[in-house]
Scaffold this motif. Structure first.
Motif, mmCIF file in Angstrom:
data_model
loop_
_atom_site.group_PDB
_atom_site.id
_atom_site.type_symbol
_atom_site.label_atom_id
_atom_site.label_comp_id
_atom_site.label_asym_id
_atom_site.label_seq_id
_atom_site.Cartn_x
_atom_site.Cartn_y
_atom_site.Cartn_z
ATOM 1 N N GLY A 278 -8.633 -96.513 -3.342
ATOM 2 C CA GLY A 278 -9.366 -97.123 -4.149
ATOM 3 C C GLY A 278 -8.960 -98.449 -4.295
ATOM 4 O O GLY A 278 -8.256 -99.303 -3.736
ATOM 5 N N LEU A 279 -10.047 -98.421 -5.014
ATOM 6 C CA LEU A 279 -10.567 -99.968 -5.674
ATOM 7 C C LEU A 279 -10.266 -100.565 -7.752
ATOM 8 O O LEU A 279 -11.388 -99.793 -8.020
ATOM 9 C CB LEU A 279 -11.641 -100.374 -4.785
ATOM 10 N N ARG A 280 -9.204 -101.468 -7.469
ATOM 11 C CA ARG A 280 -9.588 -102.076 -8.777
ATOM 12 C C ARG A 280 -9.832 -103.618 -8.578
ATOM 13 O O ARG A 280 -10.098 -104.824 -8.457
ATOM 14 C CB ARG A 280 -8.153 -102.932 -9.135
ATOM 15 N N ILE A 281 -11.507 -102.793 -8.948
ATOM 16 C CA ILE A 281 -12.949 -103.476 -8.955
ATOM 17 C C ILE A 281 -13.760 -103.425 -10.811
ATOM 18 O O ILE A 281 -13.657 -102.114 -10.652
ATOM 19 C CB ILE A 281 -14.379 -103.447 -7.572
ATOM 20 N N LEU A 299 -11.035 -96.165 -11.559
ATOM 21 C CA LEU A 299 -11.729 -94.799 -11.978
ATOM 22 C C LEU A 299 -12.016 -94.114 -11.716
ATOM 23 O O LEU A 299 -12.228 -93.091 -11.385
ATOM 24 C CB LEU A 299 -11.573 -94.533 -13.536
ATOM 25 N N LEU A 300 -12.761 -94.776 -9.953
ATOM 26 C CA LEU A 300 -13.951 -93.850 -9.348
ATOM 27 C C LEU A 300 -12.317 -92.738 -9.231
ATOM 28 O O LEU A 300 -11.890 -92.861 -8.439
ATOM 29 C CB LEU A 300 -14.213 -94.788 -8.803
ATOM 30 N N TYR A 301 -13.460 -91.362 -9.426
ATOM 31 C CA TYR A 301 -12.537 -89.771 -9.013
ATOM 32 C C TYR A 301 -12.550 -89.873 -7.067
ATOM 33 O O TYR A 301 -11.207 -89.804 -6.446
ATOM 34 C CB TYR A 301 -12.934 -88.708 -9.119
ATOM 35 N N TRP A 302 -13.541 -90.055 -6.686
ATOM 36 C CA TRP A 302 -14.139 -89.932 -5.315
ATOM 37 C C TRP A 302 -13.777 -91.801 -4.597
ATOM 38 O O TRP A 302 -14.272 -92.264 -4.710
ATOM 39 C CB TRP A 302 -15.610 -89.062 -4.741
ATOM 40 N N THR A 303 -12.964 -91.685 -3.368
ATOM 41 C CA THR A 303 -13.243 -93.139 -3.522
ATOM 42 C C THR A 303 -13.631 -92.778 -1.587
ATOM 43 O O THR A 303 -14.667 -92.303 -1.039
ATOM 44 C CB THR A 303 -11.653 -93.177 -2.542
ATOM 45 N N PRO A 304 -13.969 -95.143 -1.350
ATOM 46 C CA PRO A 304 -15.010 -94.520 -0.176
ATOM 47 C C PRO A 304 -15.090 -93.918 1.160
ATOM 48 O O PRO A 304 -15.888 -93.883 1.811
ATOM 49 C CB PRO A 304 -15.187 -96.167 -0.037
ATOM 50 N N LEU A 323 -26.474 -98.107 4.108
ATOM 51 C CA LEU A 323 -25.608 -97.756 2.426
ATOM 52 C C LEU A 323 -25.781 -96.536 1.409
ATOM 53 O O LEU A 323 -26.739 -95.049 1.520
ATOM 54 C CB LEU A 323 -27.086 -97.987 1.723
ATOM 55 N N PHE A 324 -24.119 -96.399 1.398
ATOM 56 C CA PHE A 324 -24.190 -95.311 0.356
ATOM 57 C C PHE A 324 -23.519 -95.949 -0.495
ATOM 58 O O PHE A 324 -22.416 -96.423 -0.038
ATOM 59 C CB PHE A 324 -23.002 -94.027 1.018
ATOM 60 N N THR A 325 -23.543 -95.677 -1.953
ATOM 61 C CA THR A 325 -23.137 -96.352 -3.260
ATOM 62 C C THR A 325 -22.015 -94.783 -3.862
ATOM 63 O O THR A 325 -22.255 -93.907 -3.349
ATOM 64 C CB THR A 325 -24.350 -96.267 -3.999
ATOM 65 N N SER A 326 -21.275 -95.306 -4.639
ATOM 66 C CA SER A 326 -20.138 -94.740 -5.787
ATOM 67 C C SER A 326 -21.218 -94.124 -6.766
ATOM 68 O O SER A 326 -20.115 -92.949 -7.180
ATOM 69 C CB SER A 326 -19.365 -95.765 -6.361
ATOM 70 N N GLY A 327 -22.550 -94.139 -6.412
ATOM 71 C CA GLY A 327 -23.054 -93.712 -8.024
ATOM 72 C C GLY A 327 -22.809 -94.634 -9.452
ATOM 73 O O GLY A 327 -21.486 -95.768 -8.975
ATOM 74 N N ALA A 328 -22.896 -94.042 -10.048
ATOM 75 C CA ALA A 328 -22.472 -94.915 -11.125
ATOM 76 C C ALA A 328 -21.009 -95.013 -11.913
ATOM 77 O O ALA A 328 -20.338 -93.854 -11.881
ATOM 78 C CB ALA A 328 -23.243 -94.193 -13.157
ATOM 79 N N VAL A 329 -20.394 -96.092 -11.339
ATOM 80 C CA VAL A 329 -18.532 -96.883 -12.273
ATOM 81 C C VAL A 329 -18.796 -96.392 -13.623
ATOM 82 O O VAL A 329 -19.691 -97.148 -14.233
ATOM 83 C CB VAL A 329 -18.251 -97.776 -11.195
ATOM 84 N N SER A 330 -17.920 -95.509 -14.239
ATOM 85 C CA SER A 330 -17.876 -95.212 -15.809
ATOM 86 C C SER A 330 -16.333 -94.833 -15.569
ATOM 87 O O SER A 330 -15.794 -93.995 -14.792
ATOM 88 C CB SER A 330 -18.879 -94.266 -15.629
ATOM 89 N N GLY A 331 -16.023 -95.477 -17.077
ATOM 90 C CA GLY A 331 -14.835 -94.860 -17.711
ATOM 91 C C GLY A 331 -14.803 -93.480 -18.831
ATOM 92 O O GLY A 331 -16.366 -93.920 -19.486
#
Length: 396
Positions: A278-281, A299-304, A323-331
């Motif tokens: 998990g990343l506090r970014i 708050l990302l549900y799935w970690t990288p 390159l793979f991404t988290s998708g939109a980072v949202s709370g």
């Protein structure tokens, strides 16, 4: 805490506890690899004498693997962090203002996940009003493939896409999208490839992923809406993605790591976390210079590490530069949305910008920027760079 002798570097968020890699072109010279320290770029080919850095891409260095990554980082950190290293490094520092920043690596494949439950719920509710996310979403990451050729470095103008559009009850027409959106995302760059048929366990994440970039994934919601069945969006979701010019090494994020958001139900064994990824970014999402949202990466549900395990779980091979991404980072709180889709309630509540104008989507001439920061190993804040791009009218 001071991490480097380079003046002002620690206060800028680019001290010796950060050292993101990028590709730059000095005046009158070919592109090469460097690391950023403050408002300078350290020319690694000159400072280290390593031919892997005398290249227009990070890919050859990334393919060397984690042992080489850590050895190089330790060497560069020593040169920039200790006064005794100054004589070797200082002649190879180039002012950032004098260089052109280029795309840092050759993108092999591009995959966009949907790692935030809040963003996924918003998208799902627009398709099925009042419905909750299906249980399957919580059992394995959802994602889609993009187009590697659509990925461009920060600052590259994005053209408004053209595609099929259809209002309810009407025949489709070919036209310009009227609902262009951007998602603020975290991207993870693969260095070490795998052979076909091999899976990557969650515990091997750090042996394959070189670093993190900021990503703006562009979409045309109206084109997506028409083409969403049966296979899902293609033209509406594959025309453009912007990446930051700096790749922050995973080793720079040690102080930002934590166990991750609680998951229920518990994932299957192959997706259960083995380490803290998990990343506090913290992210800042801005339109035309005014911040409209601060999405929380924690708050990302799935970690990288879980995303990588799922990406390779079927035996699909990794390549250097994937390159793979988290998708939109949202709370879930106001001002935490990672896209205009969320910030405008699906376009129903237009967003007021700093200049007084309102937006339900990105207009021609608008510029979208995303920045990010995290806690560094030296105790201060480190910057993850910035990614930004203007939206231009459709090609004539």
């Amino acid at each position: 805490m001071q991490t480097t002798w380079v003046p002002g570097a620690d206060a800028s968020g680019y001290g010796a506890d950060n050292l993101p890699y990028g590709v730059f072109a000095p005046p009158g010279s070919p592109p090469r690899v460097g690391v950023r320290v403050g408002e300078w770029v350290l020319d690694l080919a000159g400072a280290l004498g390593d031919p892997a850095f005398d290249a227009p891409t990070l890919s050859p260095f990334m393919a060397r693997g984690s042992t080489a990554w850590r050895a190089t980082r330790a060497k560069v950190s020593g040169m920039l962090g200790a006064e005794k290293g100054r004589a070797a490094a200082e002649p190879h520092l180039v002012p950032l203002s004098r260089v052109e920043l280029l795309q840092p690596f050759d993108v092999a494949d591009y995959v966009v996940f949907q790692g935030a439950a809040e963003h996924a719920a918003c998208e799902y509710s627009l398709l099925r009003p009042g419905a909750a996310l299906p249980e399957a979403w919580y059992l394995q990451p959802a994602g889609r493939h993009g187009r590697a050729g659509a990925v461009a470095v920060s600052g590259t103008g994005i053209r408004r896409p053209v595609g099929q559009l259809a209002a309810p009850g009407e025949d489709p027409v070919l036209g310009c999208s009227e609902w262009v959106d951007v998602e603020a995302q975290l991207g993870f760059v693969v260095g070490v490839p795998t052979s076909p048929g091999r899976t990557v366990p969650v515990g091997d994440f750090a042996e394959h992923v070189f670093g993190v970039v900021l990503v703006q994934d562009w979409s045309a919601r109206d084109i997506e809406e028409w083409e969403s069945a049966p296979l899902g969006p293609l033209a509406g979701a594959s025309f453009a993605a912007s990446v930051s010019p700096w790749v922050v090494p995973t080793d720079a994020l040690g102080a930002a790591r934590f166990s991750g958001r609680e998951q229920a139900p518990e994932p299957m064994a192959h997706l259960r976390r083995a380490a803290d990824w998990g990343l506090r970014i913290g992210l800042e999402f801005a339109v035309n210079g005014g911040i409209v949202s601060r999405p929380p990466g924690a708050l990302l549900y799935w970690t990288p590490d879980q995303l990588l395990a799922h990406l390779t779980g079927n035996g699909a091979a990794l390549r250097t530069g994937d390159l793979f991404t988290s998708g939109a980072v949202s709370g879930g709180e106001p001002g935490e949305g990672g896209s205009l889709l969320e910030l405008t309630a699906g376009g129903k509540e237009p967003l007021r910008l700093a200049d007084g104008s309102v937006r339900s989507s990105i207009a021609d001439g608008d510029r979208v920027d995303v920045g990010a920061w995290a806690r560094g190993m030296g105790g201060g804040l480190i910057r993850l760079g910035e990614v930004g791009a203007p939206l231009r009218p459709a090609a004539g």
